[in-house]
Design a protein around this motif. Structure first.
Motif, PDB file in Angstrom:
ATOM      1  N   LEU A   1       0.795  -1.334   0.006  1.00 28.27           N
ATOM      2  CA  LEU A   1       0.198   0.057  -0.081  1.00 28.27           C
ATOM      3  C   LEU A   1       0.832   1.328   0.079  1.00 28.27           C
ATOM      4  O   LEU A   1       1.920   1.354   0.773  1.00 28.27           O
ATOM      5  CB  LEU A   1      -0.901  -0.095   1.185  1.00 28.27           C
ATOM      6  CG  LEU A   1      -1.977   1.259   1.471  1.00 28.27           C
ATOM      7  CD1 LEU A   1      -3.080   1.281   0.311  1.00 28.27           C
ATOM      8  CD2 LEU A   1      -2.625   1.067   2.725  1.00 28.27           C
ATOM      9  N   THR A   2       0.492   2.051  -0.893  1.00 31.72           N
ATOM     10  CA  THR A   2       1.406   3.393  -0.990  1.00 31.72           C
ATOM     11  C   THR A   2       0.414   4.739  -0.698  1.00 31.72           C
ATOM     12  O   THR A   2       0.984   5.562  -0.368  1.00 31.72           O
ATOM     13  CB  THR A   2       1.911   3.566  -2.303  1.00 31.72           C
ATOM     14  OG1 THR A   2       1.077   3.722  -3.487  1.00 31.72           O
ATOM     15  CG2 THR A   2       3.132   2.465  -2.371  1.00 31.72           C
ATOM     16  N   SER A   3      -0.971   4.678  -1.074  1.00 27.34           N
ATOM     17  CA  SER A   3      -1.745   5.507  -0.943  1.00 27.34           C
ATOM     18  C   SER A   3      -3.158   5.160  -0.621  1.00 27.34           C
ATOM     19  O   SER A   3      -3.538   4.232  -1.354  1.00 27.34           O
ATOM     20  CB  SER A   3      -1.643   6.894  -1.971  1.00 27.34           C
ATOM     21  OG  SER A   3      -2.204   6.167  -3.244  1.00 27.34           O
ATOM     22  N   ILE A   4      -3.835   6.149   0.120  1.00 21.64           N
ATOM     23  CA  ILE A   4      -5.446   6.059   0.122  1.00 21.64           C
ATOM     24  C   ILE A   4      -5.882   7.317  -0.075  1.00 21.64           C
ATOM     25  O   ILE A   4      -5.585   8.297   0.434  1.00 21.64           O
ATOM     26  CB  ILE A   4      -5.707   5.627   1.687  1.00 21.64           C
ATOM     27  CG1 ILE A   4      -5.131   4.339   1.751  1.00 21.64           C
ATOM     28  CG2 ILE A   4      -7.380   5.328   1.411  1.00 21.64           C
ATOM     29  CD1 ILE A   4      -5.533   3.872   3.413  1.00 21.64           C
ATOM     30  N   VAL A   5      -7.170   7.503  -0.964  1.00 25.22           N
ATOM     31  CA  VAL A   5      -7.826   8.814  -1.176  1.00 25.22           C
ATOM     32  C   VAL A   5      -9.202   8.499  -0.845  1.00 25.22           C
ATOM     33  O   VAL A   5     -10.001   7.598  -1.257  1.00 25.22           O
ATOM     34  CB  VAL A   5      -7.809   9.227  -2.613  1.00 25.22           C
ATOM     35  CG1 VAL A   5      -8.607  10.482  -2.877  1.00 25.22           C
ATOM     36  CG2 VAL A   5      -6.305   9.378  -2.959  1.00 25.22           C
ATOM     37  N   PHE A   6      -9.714   8.961  -0.153  1.00 22.53           N
ATOM     38  CA  PHE A   6     -11.010   9.037   0.721  1.00 22.53           C
ATOM     39  C   PHE A   6     -12.059   9.990  -0.068  1.00 22.53           C
ATOM     40  O   PHE A   6     -11.867  11.059  -0.256  1.00 22.53           O
ATOM     41  CB  PHE A   6     -11.478   9.303   2.249  1.00 22.53           C
ATOM     42  CG  PHE A   6     -10.601   8.047   2.756  1.00 22.53           C
ATOM     43  CD1 PHE A   6     -10.919   6.827   2.956  1.00 22.53           C
ATOM     44  CD2 PHE A   6      -9.325   8.573   3.309  1.00 22.53           C
ATOM     45  CE1 PHE A   6     -10.001   6.037   3.639  1.00 22.53           C
ATOM     46  CE2 PHE A   6      -8.625   7.536   4.120  1.00 22.53           C
ATOM     47  CZ  PHE A   6      -9.050   6.307   4.336  1.00 22.53           C
ATOM     48  N   GLY A   7     -13.282   9.173  -0.495  1.00 19.93           N
ATOM     49  CA  GLY A   7     -14.411  10.077  -1.098  1.00 19.93           C
ATOM     50  C   GLY A   7     -14.053  10.847  -2.317  1.00 19.93           C
ATOM     51  O   GLY A   7     -13.467  10.324  -3.266  1.00 19.93           O
ATOM     52  N   LEU A   8     -14.683  11.853  -2.314  1.00 23.25           N
ATOM     53  CA  LEU A   8     -14.321  12.804  -3.631  1.00 23.25           C
ATOM     54  C   LEU A   8     -13.233  13.517  -3.591  1.00 23.25           C
ATOM     55  O   LEU A   8     -12.906  14.200  -4.463  1.00 23.25           O
ATOM     56  CB  LEU A   8     -15.419  13.733  -3.689  1.00 23.25           C
ATOM     57  CG  LEU A   8     -17.192  12.954  -3.991  1.00 23.25           C
ATOM     58  CD1 LEU A   8     -18.070  14.115  -3.945  1.00 23.25           C
ATOM     59  CD2 LEU A   8     -17.009  12.268  -5.127  1.00 23.25           C
ATOM     60  N   ASN A   9     -12.387  13.508  -2.382  1.00 25.78           N
ATOM     61  CA  ASN A   9     -10.996  14.208  -2.329  1.00 25.78           C
ATOM     62  C   ASN A   9     -10.242  13.549  -3.300  1.00 25.78           C
ATOM     63  O   ASN A   9     -10.287  12.585  -3.703  1.00 25.78           O
ATOM     64  CB  ASN A   9     -10.486  13.723  -0.985  1.00 25.78           C
ATOM     65  CG  ASN A   9      -9.591  14.576  -0.523  1.00 25.78           C
ATOM     66  OD1 ASN A   9      -9.048  15.597  -1.359  1.00 25.78           O
ATOM     67  ND2 ASN A   9      -9.040  14.480   0.824  1.00 25.78           N
ATOM     68  N   THR A  10      -9.334  14.530  -3.780  1.00 26.95           N
ATOM     69  CA  THR A  10      -8.275  14.173  -4.861  1.00 26.95           C
ATOM     70  C   THR A  10      -6.958  14.307  -4.238  1.00 26.95           C
ATOM     71  O   THR A  10      -6.087  13.907  -4.928  1.00 26.95           O
ATOM     72  CB  THR A  10      -8.378  15.206  -5.743  1.00 26.95           C
ATOM     73  OG1 THR A  10      -8.109  16.398  -5.403  1.00 26.95           O
ATOM     74  CG2 THR A  10      -9.498  15.141  -6.744  1.00 26.95           C
ATOM     75  N   THR A  11      -6.869  14.557  -2.988  1.00 28.46           N
ATOM     76  CA  THR A  11      -5.641  14.310  -2.048  1.00 28.46           C
ATOM     77  C   THR A  11      -5.266  13.163  -1.311  1.00 28.46           C
ATOM     78  O   THR A  11      -6.279  12.741  -0.823  1.00 28.46           O
ATOM     79  CB  THR A  11      -5.534  15.762  -1.123  1.00 28.46           C
ATOM     80  OG1 THR A  11      -5.879  16.820  -1.838  1.00 28.46           O
ATOM     81  CG2 THR A  11      -4.190  15.929  -0.490  1.00 28.46           C
TER      82      THR A  11
END
Length: 140
Positions: free
Chosen positions: A30-40
């Motif tokens: 795992l390197t990243s998670i983006v939640f919901g409509l967030n683009t960050t």
């Protein structure tokens, strides 16, 4: 009589996002998670960064962490299926209950696996604001 055949493609065949031919088989971190409509991307904590998924040819998936305690080094064996761009993962839980997660693969190539969780046993269809996008890098 002559027949001319022309084959054209609107996209270059660069092999970067082919979910039909790229393989899940191998280890992914795992390197990243983006939640919901967030683009960050949310920064991973030290425990989340330890998550390692090992997809095997027999549709077993070994997780090298405890899903309820990310810093535990427990190994779990789950099952998965991949059909086109849909990755389904089954997590056996207690009392014979199986938690199922359905994901849409956004990118799968020799170095990157990126998918969005779109459905699960508890919540059903997830609205866009309730989804999470997970990105993994191939370890081997």
């Amino acid at each position: 009589m002559f027949v001319t055949l022309v084959f054209a493609s609107c996209k270059p065949d660069d092999g970067n996002t082919s979910t039909a031919t790229s393989s899940l088989i191998g280890e992914w971190q795992l390197t990243s998670i983006v939640f919901g409509l967030n683009t960050t991307e949310e920064p991973l904590d030290e425990c989340e960064g330890l998550q390692l998924y090992h997809y095997k040819e027999n549709n077993n998936l070994e997780l090298y962490f405890n899903p309820s305690d990310f810093c535990s080094s427990t190994t779990y064996t789950l099952t998965y299926t991949k059909e086109d761009n849909v990755l389904t993962i089954e997590y056996p839980v207690e009392d014979g209950f199986t938690y199922v997660e359905e994901n849409t693969i956004e990118e799968l190539n020799s170095t990157t696996l990126k998918y969005i969780e779109v459905w699960n046993t508890i919540d059903g269809d997830l609205p866009p604001e309730g989804r999470a996008t997970y990105t993994y890098n191939r370890v081997n």
